[in-house]
Write an enzyme that holds these catalytic residues in place. Sequence first.
Site: not given
Length: 290
Positions: A32-33, A37, A64, A157, A160, A183, A193
């Site tokens: 779901y770019l 991305h 996850q 993230d 992450q 972004v 997404s």
Amino acid sequence: MQQVRNVKAMQRWALGMKKNGTTVALVPTMGYLHPGHTSLIQRARRKVGNEGKVVVSIYVNPTQFGPNEDFGAYPRDLKRDLDICRKEGVDVVFLPDDASMYPGKDSGHFSTYVEESQLSQSMEGGTRPTHFKGVTTIVTKLFMLTLPEFAVFGAKDYQQSAIIRRMTKDLNLPVRIIVAPTVREPDGLAMSSRNAYLTPEQRAQATILIDILKAAKRKVQASSSQTGLKTVTLKKQLEQAIQRCPLARLDYIAFFDPDTLDPLSTVRQGSHMALAVYFGTTRLIDNIRL
Ligand code: PAF
């Protein structure tokens, strides 16, 4: 652009690249770019140049997601994703399936996971206790299957990327982790997404995340660099601002050291802040260097 679905074929390709000295950069995604991305893909291309290869993996990783999370509903649009990858000059799109990424899982015969045990306990790990175990496991597997010299992740993230850096260092994985800036939409909302889940009313109020982050940054920058600001006081002020936003429900606000992720009782310029806010069942995250 090549599409590879088979894990053995992916590994064969990666070994071939190693053998002929071609540099590979991996951009792991769940599809779901969006422009966030594409900025990672462009960063990957800059790292390897035109002689190198850019691999984008698209895989919605079930491990996850917690049992009551949005795995089933996670937005998917493979045709559009492939068009974006083609336009961005991606060399290989890796599209594995659950049976090959988690062989034997359905019959209870998958039992090896990769777990980071310090940085993953707070913030996202507090609300989503099994999330990072799924992330570190799948990222390790993607590294083993694509053998990249570089792997590019998004700064949205933040936790992450800190965990992946730590894992890569702890396990001596020969991969250089690149973290590319978040972004944002023109109004400041971080691209995600999951923004697709928001109703128009929720979307209009979702700018509260960036508003709160910027307000905190302003307050910290106006404070004395010697004494800084007491976290409890700042947190209370920010919580009150979120309470004034009718559709927003705060999950957490955290102030922490940018490298160790250790919580801070006093924040100064250079400290880091992250937050998670629910709009209905949609949970959005963002962060800022103060
Ligand atoms: O950030 C993501 O999209 C995912 O957590 C990742 C790194 C692709 C692993 O599934």
